[in-house]
Write an enzyme that holds these catalytic residues in place. Structure first.
Site, short mmCIF file in Angstrom:
data_model
loop_
_atom_site.label_atom_id
_atom_site.label_comp_id
_atom_site.label_asym_id
_atom_site.label_seq_id
_atom_site.Cartn_x
_atom_site.Cartn_y
_atom_site.Cartn_z
N HIS A 15 -15.07 1.23 -1.84
CA HIS A 15 -13.92 0.38 -1.46
C HIS A 15 -12.93 1.11 -0.55
CE1 HIS A 15 -14.69 -2.40 -5.18
NE2 HIS A 15 -15.50 -2.63 -4.19
N TYR A 57 0.83 -1.22 0.00
CA TYR A 57 0.00 0.00 0.00
C TYR A 57 0.86 1.26 0.00
CZ TYR A 57 -4.30 -2.48 -0.15
OH TYR A 57 -5.33 -3.25 -0.62
P1 OAD Z 1 -10.55 -3.27 -13.69
O1 OAD Z 1 -9.08 -3.21 -13.83
O2 OAD Z 1 -11.17 -4.60 -13.43
O3 OAD Z 1 -11.24 -2.69 -15.01
C1 OAD Z 1 -10.84 -1.47 -15.55
C2 OAD Z 1 -11.73 -1.17 -16.74
O4 OAD Z 1 -11.37 0.11 -17.25
C3 OAD Z 1 -11.60 -2.16 -17.90
O5 OAD Z 1 -12.90 -2.57 -18.32
C4 OAD Z 1 -10.91 -1.35 -19.00
O6 OAD Z 1 -11.35 -1.70 -20.31
C5 OAD Z 1 -11.35 0.06 -18.65
N1 OAD Z 1 -10.44 1.13 -19.09
C6 OAD Z 1 -9.10 1.08 -19.27
N2 OAD Z 1 -8.62 2.27 -19.65
C7 OAD Z 1 -9.71 3.11 -19.72
C8 OAD Z 1 -9.87 4.48 -20.03
N3 OAD Z 1 -8.84 5.25 -20.37
N4 OAD Z 1 -11.11 5.01 -19.98
C9 OAD Z 1 -12.17 4.24 -19.65
N5 OAD Z 1 -12.07 2.94 -19.33
C10 OAD Z 1 -10.86 2.38 -19.36
O7 OAD Z 1 -10.96 -2.20 -12.57
P2 OAD Z 1 -12.33 -2.08 -11.74
O8 OAD Z 1 -13.50 -2.49 -12.58
O9 OAD Z 1 -12.35 -0.73 -11.14
O10 OAD Z 1 -11.31 -3.74 -5.72
O11 OAD Z 1 -12.09 -3.17 -10.63
C11 OAD Z 1 -13.05 -3.32 -9.62
C12 OAD Z 1 -12.38 -3.66 -8.32
O12 OAD Z 1 -11.52 -4.78 -8.49
C13 OAD Z 1 -11.44 -2.59 -7.77
O13 OAD Z 1 -12.11 -1.57 -7.08
C14 OAD Z 1 -10.55 -3.36 -6.87
C15 OAD Z 1 -10.28 -4.54 -7.77
O14 OAD Z 1 -9.89 -5.70 -7.14
C16 OAD Z 1 -10.73 -3.76 -4.50
O15 OAD Z 1 -9.58 -3.48 -4.32
C17 OAD Z 1 -11.68 -4.13 -3.41
#
Ligand code: OAD
Length: 241
Positions: free
Chosen positions: A119, A67
């Protein structure tokens, strides 16, 4: 794409209650790594070693190192024009809720006020014993920070795998999903629960669903409009009033 942008803009402009759900993708263009892409954090690190209560119990120094490393990455990044557009838009609305899965604090730094950080926030830490929370602690926390009040170990005030979300925040997020007239989902892979369920809750309550993501997600087929672009390309365009 231009027609879809215009349509999305119209929908948002005519929505009485707007809810936005963001994920790591909205901060990607600020230089914050996402989780599941090819350069994603969970591609290079095992979440079970670093982001679970068991990992912290086993080796709190290792978890704090992880972290602290993420804190140092984040200390040099700034909000991008997508974060900023959402903060500006909020000022024009009576009912606007921003639900974020991100712990980077960039929405707050851009000026957003009504943010549900489901989160947690990496700049906060919490005592493992008495629950004291230190807000916006940006100094060097070392690898085993202790509570000033009771001396017990502090932990990052974030939600780890296997942990429940804060019940109050969760209720607010569900209400904002259920009650909105349009929901805009930006930059999330839409696979982590309960956040992945919010858009379905909105849709079930007749809200218009707009997704912004350069890639297709499990949600794309259910979105009324899917904008295949990045957050900084699309968010400012559709939220400009
Ligand atoms: P992910 O890494 O799973 O997904 C990121 C998404 O952002 C993907 O669908 C990409 O296609 C998209 N992406 C990438 N670049 C982008 C851009 N410039 N503009 C728009 N979209 C873009 O991340 P999260 O969905 O946030 O939880 O993940 C959810 C949770 O999983 C997080 O909060 C974290 C993780 O484990 C915890 O830590 C509890």
């Amino acid at each position: 794409m231009n027609m879809l942008i215009e349509k999305a803009k119209e929908i948002i402009a005519s929505s009485e209650k707007v809810t936005v759900l963001t994920g790591a993708g909205i901060s990607a263009e600020s230089g914050v790594p996402t989780f599941r892409g090819k350069d994603g954090l969970w591609h290079n690190y095992r979440a079970t070693d670093l982001a679970t209560p068991e990992a912290f119990e086993r080796d709190p120094s290792l978890v704090w190192e992880f972290y602290n490393w993420r804190r140092s990455l984040l200390s040099s990044v700034t909000p991008n024009n997508a974060h900023e557009a959402l903060a500006r838009f909020e000022k024009t609305r009576v009912v606007f809720t921003l639900i974020t899965q991100n712990i980077d604090g960039l929405h707050g730094r851009a000026g957003s006020k009504n943010v549900l950080e489901i989160h947690g926030n990496i700049w906060k830490m919490r005592c493992t014993s008495c629950g004291t929370v230190i807000i916006d602690y940006r100094g060097d926390v070392g690898s085993l920070p202790r509570c000033d009040a009771c001396g017990a170990l502090m932990r990052p005030d974030v939600v780890w795998f296997g942990e429940s979300l804060n019940a109050e925040v969760l209720t607010e997020a569900f209400n904002a999903s259920r009650e909105c007239s349009s929901m805009i989902v930006v930059g999330t892979s839409a696979v982590v629960q309960p956040a992945a369920f919010f858009p379905y809750e909105a849709k079930h309550s007749q809200a218009f669903l707009i997704e912004i993501n350069p890639e297709a997600t499990p949600l794309s087929g259910d979105a009324d409009i899917s904008l295949r672009g990045t957050a900084t390309e699309c968010v400012p365009l559709i939220f400009e009033q």
